[in-house]
Design a protein around this motif. Structure first.
Motif, PDB file in Angstrom:
ATOM      1  N   GLY A  91       0.078  -6.688 -10.554  1.00  0.00           N
ATOM      2  CA  GLY A  91      -1.251  -6.447 -10.571  1.00  0.00           C
ATOM      3  C   GLY A  91      -1.509  -4.651 -10.670  1.00  0.00           C
ATOM      4  N   GLN A  92      -2.689  -4.776 -11.070  1.00  0.00           N
ATOM      5  CA  GLN A  92      -3.290  -3.370 -11.370  1.00  0.00           C
ATOM      6  C   GLN A  92      -3.447  -2.484 -10.025  1.00  0.00           C
ATOM      7  N   PRO A  93      -2.749  -1.344  -9.808  1.00  0.00           N
ATOM      8  CA  PRO A  93      -2.991  -0.738  -8.379  1.00  0.00           C
ATOM      9  C   PRO A  93      -4.495  -0.234  -8.308  1.00  0.00           C
ATOM     10  N   LEU A  94      -4.887  -0.487  -7.108  1.00  0.00           N
ATOM     11  CA  LEU A  94      -6.253  -0.027  -6.895  1.00  0.00           C
ATOM     12  C   LEU A  94      -6.215   1.316  -5.925  1.00  0.00           C
ATOM     13  N   VAL A  95      -7.145   2.334  -6.132  1.00  0.00           N
ATOM     14  CA  VAL A  95      -7.112   3.361  -5.230  1.00  0.00           C
ATOM     15  C   VAL A  95      -8.157   2.905  -4.056  1.00  0.00           C
ATOM     16  N   LEU A  96      -7.586   3.324  -2.940  1.00  0.00           N
ATOM     17  CA  LEU A  96      -8.517   3.113  -1.831  1.00  0.00           C
ATOM     18  C   LEU A  96      -9.075   4.145  -1.375  1.00  0.00           C
ATOM     19  N   ALA A  97     -10.120   4.143  -0.615  1.00  0.00           N
ATOM     20  CA  ALA A  97     -11.013   5.312  -0.185  1.00  0.00           C
ATOM     21  C   ALA A  97     -10.060   6.591   0.420  1.00  0.00           C
ATOM     22  N   SER A  98     -10.415   7.622   0.239  1.00  0.00           N
ATOM     23  CA  SER A  98      -9.890   8.955   0.440  1.00  0.00           C
ATOM     24  C   SER A  98      -9.765   9.082   1.971  1.00  0.00           C
TER      25      SER A  98
ATOM     26  N   VAL B 261       0.759  -1.147  -0.063  1.00  0.00           N
ATOM     27  CA  VAL B 261       0.224  -0.177  -0.009  1.00  0.00           C
ATOM     28  C   VAL B 261       0.923   1.227   0.022  1.00  0.00           C
ATOM     29  N   SER B 262       0.893   2.238  -1.020  1.00  0.00           N
ATOM     30  CA  SER B 262       1.559   3.143  -1.067  1.00  0.00           C
ATOM     31  C   SER B 262       0.666   4.321  -0.988  1.00  0.00           C
ATOM     32  N   MET B 263       1.407   5.437  -0.473  1.00  0.00           N
ATOM     33  CA  MET B 263       0.909   6.852  -0.408  1.00  0.00           C
ATOM     34  C   MET B 263       1.414   7.913  -1.159  1.00  0.00           C
ATOM     35  N   THR B 264       0.643   8.233  -2.324  1.00  0.00           N
ATOM     36  CA  THR B 264       1.230   9.212  -3.182  1.00  0.00           C
ATOM     37  C   THR B 264       1.439  10.592  -2.698  1.00  0.00           C
ATOM     38  N   GLY B 265       2.061  11.295  -3.392  1.00  0.00           N
ATOM     39  CA  GLY B 265       2.240  12.654  -2.992  1.00  0.00           C
ATOM     40  C   GLY B 265       1.025  13.518  -2.907  1.00  0.00           C
ATOM     41  N   ALA B 266       0.061  12.985  -3.396  1.00  0.00           N
ATOM     42  CA  ALA B 266      -1.535  13.704  -3.449  1.00  0.00           C
ATOM     43  C   ALA B 266      -1.971  13.135  -2.134  1.00  0.00           C
ATOM     44  N   LEU B 267      -1.291  12.303  -1.168  1.00  0.00           N
ATOM     45  CA  LEU B 267      -1.945  11.541  -0.041  1.00  0.00           C
ATOM     46  C   LEU B 267      -3.031  10.644  -0.447  1.00  0.00           C
ATOM     47  N   ALA B 268      -3.080  10.140  -1.652  1.00  0.00           N
ATOM     48  CA  ALA B 268      -4.079   9.130  -1.956  1.00  0.00           C
ATOM     49  C   ALA B 268      -3.350   7.771  -1.583  1.00  0.00           C
ATOM     50  N   LEU B 269      -4.237   6.779  -1.393  1.00  0.00           N
ATOM     51  CA  LEU B 269      -3.472   5.581  -1.124  1.00  0.00           C
ATOM     52  C   LEU B 269      -3.699   4.428  -2.259  1.00  0.00           C
TER      53      LEU B 269
ATOM     54  N   VAL C  67      -6.229   0.015   6.082  1.00  0.00           N
ATOM     55  CA  VAL C  67      -5.165   1.026   6.364  1.00  0.00           C
ATOM     56  C   VAL C  67      -5.514   1.891   7.676  1.00  0.00           C
ATOM     57  N   LEU C  68      -4.626   1.831   8.456  1.00  0.00           N
ATOM     58  CA  LEU C  68      -4.828   2.813   9.755  1.00  0.00           C
ATOM     59  C   LEU C  68      -3.919   4.018   9.747  1.00  0.00           C
ATOM     60  N   ILE C  69      -4.386   5.207   9.824  1.00  0.00           N
ATOM     61  CA  ILE C  69      -3.829   6.352   9.700  1.00  0.00           C
ATOM     62  C   ILE C  69      -4.053   7.230  10.997  1.00  0.00           C
ATOM     63  N   SER C  70      -2.953   7.740  11.371  1.00  0.00           N
ATOM     64  CA  SER C  70      -2.850   8.646  12.591  1.00  0.00           C
ATOM     65  C   SER C  70      -2.754  10.036  12.068  1.00  0.00           C
TER      66      SER C  70
END
Lengths: 682, 847
Positions: free
Chosen positions: B164-171, B147-155, B196-199
């Motif tokens: 495999g094809q990357p899937l966008v997780l909920a914002s 699971v990667s976090m892009t510069g736009a803070l999308a997962l 994903v757990l985000i603090s």
């Protein structure tokens, strides 16, 4: 008399091969595929898969696994509300292009979508290529849903691939052969190896080749125990490709179920009937919900029935009366209905008097279900009877019988011309023409041209491709006689020496055998013609039945007092085609006889050792008959009849789909006209 | 024996109810660089450690034993042996981590990731354009995905390691990078999808691919988040140093501990790592201290001489320090039961009895008898405890105790005992420091023997892997394959130096196949080995090896790569797998000039006929232009014509349609065998032209274009254009019979009964008059029908009259013919009593 009943009375423990595993397998595969996408999803369904899918699962199960809405896969835009869109289809190029269009359109939306394509029965390079050419491969995840043999009845399993015949013999696309091989390997994984594979026909031979070649491959990864040694429950697999017996499907089926298919049409075991027939509210008297009504499928919200017709599933598992009727020659259906009505009437009178305890009451209410089914079948018969009284129907029947017995062929040609002039259906004319060509080894070139010209003028010049397909070397259904030297040699080789085959296999019954109420031979299903395909099965599994029906007939007469199970002759073991080598050699196509020993088959006892073992143990074994390219309801009926004649042998009928002559002709004349795409329910 | 008793390494917790033990796996003094300056990632199941210099930290030059360049990644075994070293030349590395099958995943800021095996071979994929545009700022790698976090803070989530094809997780609606975040792998969540757990600020967001849920906490922000190995609990460390353990659904508080209380013993500054030790204790590390926090906030402290790195395992935690590689775990139940001081469990008594027995103590027999009912369980316990011990000495003693106990049992299934013996032998082999896989018994049971063999193979430890597979009766195929590939790769330099002697194609092929025969590698895929040979540039060897391959699906792709086009196509066709044929066809179509592509297929003759037909199926739907060329180049006139006709049938424009049919006619006429078809198409064109003209004449009021000859006549008649109908009839030489039927139907449709009458009288009907009656009756014109009955055959008249509903006439007919039986038959059919009476009257009047 009691044939229909006897198959029902067998205890479940006698059921050798438990087919429910097959449907469980399919259901689980579907559920797993659906669950791999999280959240609510829209399911877009290839219409040709609706029927098969409906046999596996209900709408409620799909909903349970997150299917929010369902749509048919049709050209045009798709309006969806969910993020996830799941396509389920066969790798058909047209459908894939439609999907590509929809994906392109939807990716321009503001809402983001994820697309998944589940291909039946496996993924394909071709599909990826087309998606790539259309520029959407990157947007869609391609996976597979392995939909293989689906049980239709407790003795019939089918791939439900309606296009198999056309693909193999018209297009030359043998994907169906490969898929059949895969399905049969799955079958063997579940139930064990077929000890012996017999078959007839070139495509059948290729299928056998694939089976024996793919098997070691299937077992390299992790070998299921079942593939290690020949099964003890199965005694053989008989593969017949449709090309070997093209005659049978061309004829008009005369059993109850066969006639329903001919005249009303059965698709994936569902028949469309006027809703008044199925609606129990019109029945007078005390109406507990009858068991058959619960069986009618409920329509998903996506589609609404346009006409006042309802789908009804014809199955013996819930409809006992249907189990009795389905394989009867239609001429005796009326009598049987009558008798059932009388029985029910008497019983319900008694019932009213005696229904004092709850158990009796339940019994009584159960009988009402029988009443409902009686009403249904009486209604269906009423629908069919007028159709069988029409001029064209009877004339076509007469021409068929005459052609089969080679009675005055040229007069039959004239009769076909007359039928055309009277505006008979194209498919009827074509079927008769093919039959005439097959039974006479072709039609005189001059006459044939005249006939073709008549067809083109009457039904349109755009039928020329159909006529060309029918006379193409791969089908050779209509050929000139004598065959011109310019034709490839395979055409001449594919001719059936009709008169000698007819005599050798007793295909056209003598007059005395035609007792419709208690048939003495399989020829009852066509009122006098024994299907060639089933005779070939008999050549392997019931050699006596091919030569005469006296064996069983005598047994019946002598054994009247004894109980019915002893009345049957003990089935002989499977010893291949022995005794019929000459006839088989005269029929076109390869003859197959292969023994499978399994991976640890070092103990070569030979077939005779196995066979004697079986006799000693007095076990029941199952013979699987696989029709590559489809089989008709009459052939199923005939095989059931054969199965009832002997003890210790059962038949399991496997097929690529259930076909009829009309379906075949329609599929040859153009893919789109083949399966009507108007199914409304799963 | 001077070995310390197992309990020597135990430390009590929770008032002595629970014990934890620290076992030293290896002494690694001086083998690792100073971990403080490195970013480290450890692979589970005793796997290797990957290290990369932490470029944010200063390094003192000249002191370290080996210069560690900036862009280097080194992989060490747990015993400190160097396994692999490679340099990274691409953009800045964001994260690296391990897959389940011990491959290293390295992800850079451009969203490119590579998966390295332990031989340094890699596969490279990308996270897609979104990721490369905005860049990747952070990522979490689990055993089966990223699971990667892009510069736009999308997962972005990628499942599996095959691109495999990357899937966008909920914002999660983040505006700034989170304080910390973690993932719970899909196989440990209830939904079976990654969570994903985000603090962020004071709370935590749980995000999956559907939604983002705010857990509404107020204790954050958190510096560390760590899910337990089974995914059920979560450890959180706040900025203020409070360690807090909750269930992953945030419903239950499990424990709380203030790490500041440990400041006195060295817990200074921010914690380095928070890792789970099994599923019920947490290890928090600082520079020289590892603090184990138990469920009730009890602690144990372990001191090291320098920075440490902890790797969470299923059953404990592996700690790598400057000098030692340790394993800290809760003492397993069986071991505890046997060795715990003062334990009186059957296991302990059995072990004690055995010790007594070795000392020839008479009490041994008595104590075994005293636990008779529980003896089987005691034996099992001893076997299990043997698996949990690290030292062979104690393993042997425990197994001996089990064996001793077994002798007192009447029935005993020795499988467990034998299996444990085997397993311990295998484990001890791989734990040897040169191999350096400190695998515990429970990890081994979890990952399976096959997994272990694969791991050994990927380290190129073929002999050991082969011996272990043989020892455990596993299939040696995978090992052999890897060996052969390695052999080929290694032999290359030899081949170039002296081609004939050792590394020659023939020689090498012989060596490989003979080896396979000798050790029974029947199921090895030769295609994979051949592919390897091809990759290192040894086409000759590849061809030789490929001949041994039995599966076409594996042969074909390589043959295509080797440009053995015809062979590839033939193999594909022979396999019967249509998809494989398509694979080859489409590949070749792309690569070859069209002409030679067609020639290849045509020259194949009947052998490649299936391929040719499949190509047609494909092209008919997708690429008609190509199909036309194909037919043209092969002089297939009939097919060309059919293609034209198919196109004609879909056209709506009249002229285009006529032209298409004309084209078809031309194709047919080029083939002298197809004279009939040519003539028919000629007729078709004439008919279409006639229809076009007709529509023009009546201003399009009558639609007739595209109808058949019969339908055209019908349409003309229905619309009163008798002349036109006659013209079509003569132009197309429609036979009399058919024409009469058409006209009968047409006139009935428009209820022109006078016209029909005139027509009937125009000449003697070639179809007789019975069809007139029948058709009219069928259409419900019984009265009109009856007029034709008189012209029919006499014997049928009575029935025909009855069909028309003319009962009197029917009766009269019977009477005239004196056919009493017929009349009685008709009487059965009559619809009402009125008619019935009349018929009866007639009947009675007959004699």
């Amino acid at each position: 008399m009691s044939e229909g009943v006897s198959s029902l009375e067998e205890s479940p423990s006698d059921q050798q091969v438990d087919l429910s595993i097959l449907s469980e397998l399919g259901k689980n595969a579907l559920v797993n595929s659906l669950n791999s996408v999280n959240g609510a999803k829209t399911l877009v369904l290839d219409p040709s898969l609706a029927g098969p899918l409906g046999l596996l699962t209900e709408v409620s199960l799909l909903k349970h696994h997150g299917v929010d809405k369902m749509f048919w896969l049709e050209a045009g835009p798709l309006s969806v509300t969910t993020t996830n869109i799941v396509y389920l289809c066969r790798p058909n190029i047209k459908l894939i292009k439609t999907i590509a269009d929809q994906v392109k359109r939807l990716t321009q939306d503001s809402q983001k979508h994820t697309f998944m394509l589940m291909l039946v029965p496996r993924t394909s390079t071709l599909v990826s290529r087309i998606l790539e050419e259309e520029g959407v491969l990157g947007d869609i995840t391609v996976s597979s849903f392995s939909l293989q043999l689906i049980p239709l009845e407790d003795d019939v399993i089918s791939l439900e691939n309606d296009n198999a015949f056309k693909e193999i013999w018209v297009d030359g696309d043998e994907t169906a052969v490969y898929d059949s091989a895969q399905a049969l390997i799955t079958f063997q994984k579940l139930y064990g190896l077929f000890p012996r594979i017999l078959g007839k026909g070139d495509a059948a031979s290729r299928l056998t080749g694939l089976l024996t070649r793919l098997l070691p491959q299937a077992s390299t990864s992790d070998v299921p125990e079942t593939l290690m040694a020949p099964s003890e429950k199965l005694d053989s697999l008989i593969i017949l490709d449709r090309r070997v017996d093209m005659l049978t499907p061309l004829l008009t089926q005369l059993t109850y179920e066969g006639l329903i298919d001919e005249l009303i049409g059965i698709r994936n075991t569902y028949v469309e009937l006027p809703s008044s027939l199925l609606n129990q509210s019109t029945t007078a008297g005390p109406s507990a919900p009858p068991s058959t009504a619960a069986n009618t499928s409920t329509a998903p919200a996506a589609v609404l029935a346009k006409e006042k017709k309802k789908k009804h599933r014809l199955t013996a598992s819930t409809d006992k009366l249907f189990a009795e009727l389905r394989d009867l020659n239609f001429s005796s259906v009326g009598k049987r209905l009558n008798r059932t009505a009388r029985e029910l009437d008497e019983e319900s009178k008694h019932g009213k008097l005696q229904a004092k305890t709850v158990a009796q009451l339940r019994d009584f209410v159960g009988k009402l279900g029988g009443l409902q089914s009686l009403r249904l079948h009486t209604g269906v018969s009423e629908m069919i009877v007028p159709l069988t009284r029409t001029d064209n129907f009877n004339r076509a029947l007469e021409i068929q019988q005459n052609l089969l017995s080679s009675y005055d062929p040229s007069a039959q040609i004239t009769a076909i011309e007359d039928l055309m002039a009277q505006g008979a259906d194209l498919q009827i004319v074509i079927r008769l023409l093919c039959l005439a060509s097959l039974t006479n080894g072709g039609i005189k070139a001059k006459t044939l041209e005249g006939l073709k010209r008549d067809i083109l003028q009457s039904y349109g010049y755009d039928r020329l491709p159909l006529l060309l397909s029918l006379s193409s070397p791969s089908l050779s259904l209509i050929v000139p006689n004598p065959i011109p030297p310019s034709f490839p040699p395979s055409v001449a080789a594919s001719k059936i020496p009709w008169s000698s085959v007819r005599k050798a296999l007793r295909l056209v019954a003598d007059d005395e055998a035609g007792n419709d109420d208690s048939p003495q031979d399989i020829s009852y299903v066509y009122s006098g013609y024994a299907p060639l395909s089933v005779r070939l099965v008999q050549c392997v599994a019931q050699k006596g039945g091919v030569l005469s029906n006296s064996a069983t007939g005598d047994g019946r007469k002598n054994g009247k007092s004894s109980n019915p199970s002893e009345l049957q002759v003990r089935a002989h073991p499977i010893i291949g085609w022995r005794g019929f080598e000459d006839v088989l050699a005269s029929l076109p196509g390869d003859t197959i006889d292969v023994q499978q020993k399994g991976l640890r088959g070092n103990n070569v006892n030979g077939p005779s050792a196995d066979a004697t073992k079986m006799i000693l143990q007095d076990r029941t074994s199952t013979t699987v008959v696989f029709f590559l390219g489809g089989c008709t309801y009459t052939e199923i009926a005939a095989l059931r009849w054969v199965g009832r004649q002997s003890r210790g042998e059962k038949f399991l009928i496997a097929t690529t789909s259930i076909i009829s002559g009309e379906g075949i002709i329609n599929s040859i004349s153009g893919g789109s006209k083949g399966p009507p795409s108007k199914e409304a329910t799963l | 024996m001077a070995l310390p008793h197992p309990t020597a390494s135990w430390q009590p917790m929770q008032d002595g109810n629970v014990f934890y033990r620290r076992q030293q796996f290896y002494s690694v003094e001086g083998k690792f660089p100073d971990l403080d300056n490195f970013i480290v990632s450890g692979c589970r199941y005793g796997g290797p450690l990957a290290m990369m210099r932490d470029t944010t930290k200063l390094v003192a030059l000249g002191r370290s034993n080996a210069p560690f360049s900036k862009n280097e990644i080194r992989i060490y075994s747990s015993a400190g042996e160097g396994l692999l070293l490679f340099t990274w030349s691409q953009a800045k590395i964001i994260k690296f981590g391990w897959t389940f099958d011990e491959r290293l995943v390295v992800l850079n800021e451009e969203g490119t990731y590579r998966v390295y095996d332990l031989q340094g071979e890699y596969q490279q994929w990308s996270l897609g354009t979104d990721a490369s545009e905005t860049g990747v700022v952070d990522a979490r790698i689990h055993e089966n995905g990223i699971v990667s976090m892009t510069g736009a803070l999308a997962l972005l989530e990628v499942k599996g390691w095959d691109g495999g094809q990357p899937l966008v997780l909920a914002s999660a609606g983040l505006t700034e990078p989170p304080h910390s975040w973690t993932i719970i792998p899909p196989d440990q969540t209830i939904s079976r999808h990654v969570e994903v757990l985000i603090s962020a600020e004071a709370t935590i967001f749980s995000v999956d691919n559907l939604e983002c849920v705010d857990q509404r906490l107020s204790r954050g922000p958190f510096t560390h988040l760590a899910p337990s190995p089974n995914g059920k609990s979560l450890a959180l460390l706040t900025f203020s140093g409070i360690l807090w353990v909750v269930s992953t659904n945030f419903q239950r508080n499990l424990a709380e501990f203030d790490t500041k209380t440990a400041a006195a013993i060295g817990a200074e500054g921010p914690a380095r790592q928070v890792e789970w030790c099994g599923n019920d204790a947490i290890l928090v590390t600082w520079d020289r201290l590892a603090l184990l926090v138990g469920p009730n906030g009890d602690t144990l402290s372990f001191f090291y001489t320098g920075a440490v790195h902890a790797v969470s395992e299923l059953d404990g935690v592996r700690v790598v320090g400057p000098d030692v590689c340790d394993f800290i775990q809760k003492v397993p139940a069986s071991t505890l039961s046997i060795f715990r001081p003062g334990s009186a469990t059957p296991g302990a008594i059995l072990y004690d009895a055995w010790e007594g027995f070795t000392r020839r103590s008479p009490k041994a027999d008595e104590s075994v008898r005293s636990i008779r009912p529980d003896l089987a369980a005691a034996v099992d316990e001893c076997i299990d405890a043997a698996g949990r011990e690290w030292e062979a000495y104690w393993q042997r003693r425990l197994l001996d105790a089990a064996k001793f106990g077994r002798a007192f049992l009447d029935l005993f299934n020795p499988t467990d005992f034998v299996m444990m013996g085997q397993t311990l032998k295998v484990l001890s082999a791989v734990r040897y420091y040169e191999i350096g896989i400190p695998l515990t018994y429970s990890q081994y049971s979890y990952t399976s023997p096959n997994h272990l063999v694969t791991r050994l193979t990927s380290r190129s430890l073929h002999l050991l892997a082969l011996r272990i597979s043989t020892y455990l009766s596993l299939k040696p195929d995978a090992v052999l394959k890897h060996w052969a590939c390695a052999k080929i790769a290694k032999s290359k330099p030899v081949a170039s130096a002296d081609a004939t002697v050792d590394g020659g194609d023939e020689e090498l092929c012989r060596v490989i196949t003979e080896k396979f025969k000798a050790v029974g590698g029947g199921g090895v895929s030769y295609a994979d080995i051949a592919k390897r040979a091809w990759e290192v540039g040894r086409a000759g060897l590849a061809t030789r090896l490929l001949d041994y391959e039995t599966q076409a699906a594996d042969q074909v792709p390589l043959l295509l790569n080797m440009k053995q086009d015809r062979l590839a196509l033939e193999k594909a066709v022979n396999s019967g797998d249509t998809d494989l044929v398509y694979h080859v066809l489409l590949h070749l179509y792309n690569r070859m000039p069209l002409g030679s592509f067609f020639r290849l297929i045509e020259e194949g003759g009947p052998r490649l006929a299936p391929a040719s037909r499949l190509l047609q199926v494909y092209a008919r739907e997708q690429n008609r232009e190509m199909l036309r060329d194909f037919y043209y180049s092969d002089d297939r006139r009939v097919e060309s014509a059919i293609l034209s006709l198919e196109e004609a049938s879909t056209m709506s424009d009249a002229n285009a349609k006529i032209n298409a049919v004309k084209a078809a006619q031309k194709f047919f006429s080029d083939d002298k065998e197809r004279g009939f078809e040519a003539k028919m198409m000629d007729e078709s064109v004439r008919l279409l032209t006639f229809q076009q003209q007709l529509e023009k004449d009546v201003d399009g009021k009558v639609l007739v274009f595209g109808q058949s000859v019969d339908a055209t006549i019908h349409t003309c008649l229905v619309n009163g254009m008798t002349k036109k109908a006659e013209k079509v009839r003569s132009d197309f030489k429609v036979p009399d019979k058919r024409f009469w039927y058409i006209k009968l139907r047409a006139l009935t449709t428009i209820r022109d009964f006078d016209g029909l009458d005139a027509f009937a009288k125009s000449k003697r009907s070639p179809i007789g008059y019975e069809p007139f009656v029948r058709h009219l009756v069928e259409k419900g014109h019984g009265k009109e029908a009856s007029t034709y009955v008189a012209k029919c055959d006499a014997p049928k008249r009575a029935d025909l009259y009855a069909d028309c509903g003319e009962w009197t006439m029917a009766a009269k007919e019977c009477k005239d013919r004196g056919d009493r039986a017929k009349l009685e038959q008709i009487l059965q059919r009559c619809p009402n009593s009125l008619i019935a009476r009349e018929l009866e009257r007639t009947l009675s009047s007959m004699k």
